[in-house]
Scaffold this motif. Structure first.
Motif, PDB file in Angstrom:
ATOM      1  N   THR A 243       0.791  -1.127  -0.050  1.00 14.94           N
ATOM      2  CA  THR A 243       0.050  -0.101   0.013  1.00 14.94           C
ATOM      3  C   THR A 243       0.661   1.230   0.009  1.00 14.94           C
ATOM      4  N   GLU A 305      -1.835   4.227   0.641  1.00 18.47           N
ATOM      5  CA  GLU A 305      -3.253   4.134   0.435  1.00 18.47           C
ATOM      6  C   GLU A 305      -3.770   3.662   1.903  1.00 18.47           C
ATOM      7  N   GLY A 307      -6.645   2.224   3.480  1.00 17.78           N
ATOM      8  CA  GLY A 307      -7.847   1.223   3.177  1.00 17.78           C
ATOM      9  C   GLY A 307      -8.341   1.336   1.757  1.00 17.78           C
ATOM     10  N   ASP A 308      -9.389   1.201   1.415  1.00 19.92           N
ATOM     11  CA  ASP A 308      -9.828   0.929   0.106  1.00 19.92           C
ATOM     12  C   ASP A 308     -10.295   2.589  -0.244  1.00 19.92           C
ATOM     13  N   ASP A 309     -10.633   3.344   0.516  1.00 20.50           N
ATOM     14  CA  ASP A 309     -11.094   4.615   0.325  1.00 20.50           C
ATOM     15  C   ASP A 309     -10.390   5.861   0.021  1.00 20.50           C
ATOM     16  N   ARG A 311      -6.210   7.856  -0.339  1.00 17.25           N
ATOM     17  CA  ARG A 311      -4.827   7.997  -0.719  1.00 17.25           C
ATOM     18  C   ARG A 311      -4.241   9.183  -0.127  1.00 17.25           C
ATOM     19  N   ARG A 370     -10.616   7.702  -3.167  1.00 17.93           N
ATOM     20  CA  ARG A 370     -10.336   6.767  -4.233  1.00 17.93           C
ATOM     21  C   ARG A 370     -11.424   6.133  -5.320  1.00 17.93           C
ATOM     22  N   ASP A 371     -12.420   6.143  -4.501  1.00 19.33           N
ATOM     23  CA  ASP A 371     -13.634   5.522  -5.068  1.00 19.33           C
ATOM     24  C   ASP A 371     -14.223   6.411  -6.191  1.00 19.33           C
TER      25      ASP A 371
END
Length: 730
Positions: A243, A305, A307-309, A311, A370-371
């Motif tokens: 990440t 990064e 998590g997924d959401d 940066r 990021r989404d």
């Protein structure tokens, strides 16, 4: 908090007329698509708004040059990119570091902050002296027009140039190229990409150019614009974890060569200020101007990064720059020179020296969503420390006094945020806001005694909002309305005397712009069109006048409006055409000023309302036709292009000017296996024009010089250039 963009009633009326003539879901980049290249969706991907997305989705006018464009158009310098972009104009003046860029009529003033932000690999260059360092091994270039302060901060009042160099990749390889051209010009470029391991990748790139020059001084009987340019850059990409990635860059540049190869003549009286035909003489001064400069810089970028959401990105850099510059100021070989008929300079006005030292520390941290959901945003903080020292050693004009050193210190902080939200399936609203605070101080000291002549300090600050509304009924069409504010910090003039007409501190510039436009893709993506109309309220234009030294006299109001259009089409059978045009009406709205060079019978106060702003042509037009095909084992890539620039006025009184001119370029490249061979020419028909000028009505020194004066001074272009090159990819 409310962000408001104020426009006058006359501005709104002009906008309505302009857009009436012009016409009137968020298309995000697909996973894996690379900025600056065509992605799986057929779109050109850009990062103009801080994230990778389709260019057609961005509610701004953007000129994008991909790697393929850079090769086929043979774009080698920042001058080349700007010449290929309608609505933007550049003067590369007197020495390698001095340049003036005008975007939609918003002009840079000499020796002060630029009106355009220049971003390299995500980091803002601290001073316009660095704008003309030779670019090489480029991935893409994006040129944004209109105020971009909400994202790029102060000095983006006219627009922004976003340049990205190639990162290291996971494959071994590289390229070596050599070229030769007229003027005994030799070039050598090379790239080596070296993946040390799966986690560490390196890329070394270099560029070399050596030229005898093209402009001959008829008195010295030699070419005086020869130069040598040496450049190196090492980039590293280190994967710290799944990440986290660290990017490092080290760069070095060294240049030396001719400078201030300026011609002289009474253009005002003999030719009405028109710089063309017989007026365009070669230089004939008795002193050869020279310049040398060296830069090195370092940059680190950490991408993390969260998590997924989210940066998190931090980038920081350091720039160190030194330039030596020496010239004469009379640009003649008469001995002795007189001043208003009195012998004053037995050996001419030489040498004049203006060395410059720059040190800058720049840092930015940014948090980005990021989404690809309905809400997309980023926010960040910016800091830049700039130390700039300039010595003004005017030699004989000092009459025995010591030269002065201007020590300028600037601390800029900025906080910014931008959010885009899909308020309907086909409608996106974007709001951006930035606050910049630039604390500046300047000490003027004697270079010999060290005595303090003047001390000034001032803080320039501004909230810079930007609001956009975009309608995208399909992925192939976008219509938008964008309003934005930009500003450029003020600065310090030389300390005025009792009779001087300028102030010690001049105010910041402010631009408020409203733009409406559309972008379309037709025929399954084979045709791309864009059209935009804009209007700009331009306050406190920093106009440079030479009154013993460079001083700024601010014009309270400049009115700007215009239309731009571009088209690109795949014609089939390997042919591809592109064209662009920009009409920019930039005129002084209200501006009265004391006459800087009053003569008997002339008014003491000049009313310059309605004058064209300097270095801002009304029309810039270009177009090209390319062909790609095969002949046996060879792949052929050919292109011919032409560009038109209308009248250019070099000073605000509109006396000295260059009439409109057309230039044409051509290139043919043949690739066989790993080898590529090029033949090329620039300015195919050897057209000559003036690229800059100083007039006797704006520079009292030239008005009084003799014998046979008064004089104007100007610089001519280099004429036709041509050459060939060979490149080997391994």
């Amino acid at each position: 908090m409310h962000a408001t963009i104020l426009l006058t009633r006359s501005t709104a009326v002009r906008l309505g007329l302009t857009i009436g003539l012009a016409c009137l879901g968020s298309t995000m980049a697909h996973a894996g698509e690379v900025p600056g290249k065509r992605g799986a969706s057929g779109e050109i991907i850009v990062t103009a708004r801080g994230r990778a997305e389709a260019e057609i989705a961005v509610p701004d006018t953007i000129a994008v040059f991909t790697q393929a464009d850079i090769v086929t158009r043979r774009l080698k310098t920042i001058d080349d990119f700007i010449a290929a972009t309608p609505g933007i104009f550049m003067i590369h003046d007197q020495d390698p570091g001095t340049n003036l860029i005008s975007v939609r009529g918003v002009s840079t003033n000499r020796s002060q902050s630029p009106s355009i932000a220049y971003i390299v690999d995500g980091l803002a260059l601290p001073d316009s002296e660095l704008f003309t360092l030779r670019p090489y091994d480029l991935a893409r270039v994006e040129i944004l027009k209109g105020p971009q302060g909400a994202l790029f901060g102060r000095s983006a009042s006219g627009g922004a140039v976003n340049m990205t160099t190639n990162d290291p990749t996971g494959e071994w390889g590289g390229e070596a190229a050599m070229g030769i051209g007229n003027g005994m010009t030799w070039t050598a470029d090379g790239v080596i990409n070296a993946p040390v391991s799966d986690q560490v990748q390196l890329r070394l790139a270099g560029s070399y150019r050596n030229s005898d020059g093209f402009i001959r001084n008829s008195f010295l009987d030699k070419k005086v614009d020869g130069s040598i340019s040496r450049n190196l850059r090492l980039k590293a990409r280190v994967v710290l974890s799944e990440t986290s990635t660290l990017k490092l860059r080290l760069g070095w540049a060294n240049e030396e060569g001719g400078a201030a190869y300026i011609s002289s003549g009474n253009i005002t009286s003999l030719y009405g200020g028109r710089l063309s035909g017989k007026a365009l003489t070669n230089p004939f001064g008795d002193f050869e101007g020279r310049a040398s400069r060296e830069w090195w810089g370092a940059q680190a970028t950490l991408e993390q990064e969260l998590g997924d959401d989210l940066r998190l990105t931090w980038t920081g850099g350091y720039d160190d720059y030194h330039k030596d510059f020496v010239e004469e100021l009379d640009f003649r070989n008469d001995k002795p020179l007189t001043f208003f008929g009195v012998p004053a300079f037995p050996n001419g006005i030489q040498p004049i020296s203006q060395p410059i030292d720059i040190r800058a520390w720049t840092s930015e941290v940014r948090l980005t969503s990021r989404d690809d959901g309905p809400l997309r945003w980023h926010a960040g903080l910016f800091f830049q420390r700039l130390e700039r020292d300039r010595t003004d050693d005017f030699g004989p004009l000092l009459f025995g006094a010591e030269a002065l050193l201007a020590e300028t210190r600037s601390n800029q902080i900025g906080a910014f945020a931008q959010a885009s939200y899909d308020i309907a399936p086909t409608v996106e609203a974007t709001l951006a806001l930035r606050y910049d605070r630039d604390r500046r101080k300047e000490d003027t000291v004697g270079t010999t005694s060290g005595g303090v002549v003047a001390q000034r300090a001032r803080t320039f600050e501004k909230w810079q909002p930007k609001v956009s509304l975009a309608w995208r009924p399909t992925n192939d069409f976008t219509a938008y309305l964008t309003g934005a504010v930009g500003f450029k910090a003020g600065g310090f003039n030389p300390l005025p005397g009792p009779a001087d007409i300028f102030q010690a501190v001049f105010p910041a510039e402010t631009t408020r712009s409203l733009e409406a436009g559309m972008k379309a893709r037709l025929a399954d993506g084979r045709v791309r069109l864009s059209l935009a109309g804009f209007v700009t309220d331009y306050e406190n234009f920093q106009n440079t006048v030479f009154l013993g030294n460079s001083v700024v006299l601010s014009a309270p109001q400049v009115d700007v409006h215009g239309i731009e259009a571009s088209a690109e089409a795949d014609l089939g059978a390997g042919f591809r055409a592109d064209a662009g045009m920009a009409w920019t009406h930039s005129r002084v709205g209200r501006y009265t000023t004391p006459n800087p060079t009053p003569e008997p019978g002339e008014p003491a106060i000049l009313d310059l309302a309605g004058k064209r702003t300097p270095n801002a042509p009304d029309w810039t037009v270009n177009g090209g036709l390319g062909w790609q095909g095969e002949a046996g084992p060879a792949a052929i890539n050919a292109r011919i292009s032409a560009a038109y620039v209308s009248r250019v006025d070099f000073e605000i009184d509109n006396i000295l000017h260059s009439p409109g001119y057309v230039s044409a370029d051509a290139r043919i490249g043949v690739t066989v296996g790993a080898w590529t061979f090029d033949i090329w020419t620039q300015n195919l028909f050897d057209r000559r024009w003036a690229i800059s000028a100083f007039g006797q009505q704006q520079l009292p020194l030239l008005l009084g010089l003799g014998p046979n004066g008064p004089f104007d001074s100007f610089t001519i272009n280099t004429g036709r250039q041509f050459g060939a090159s060979a490149a080997w990819r391994f």
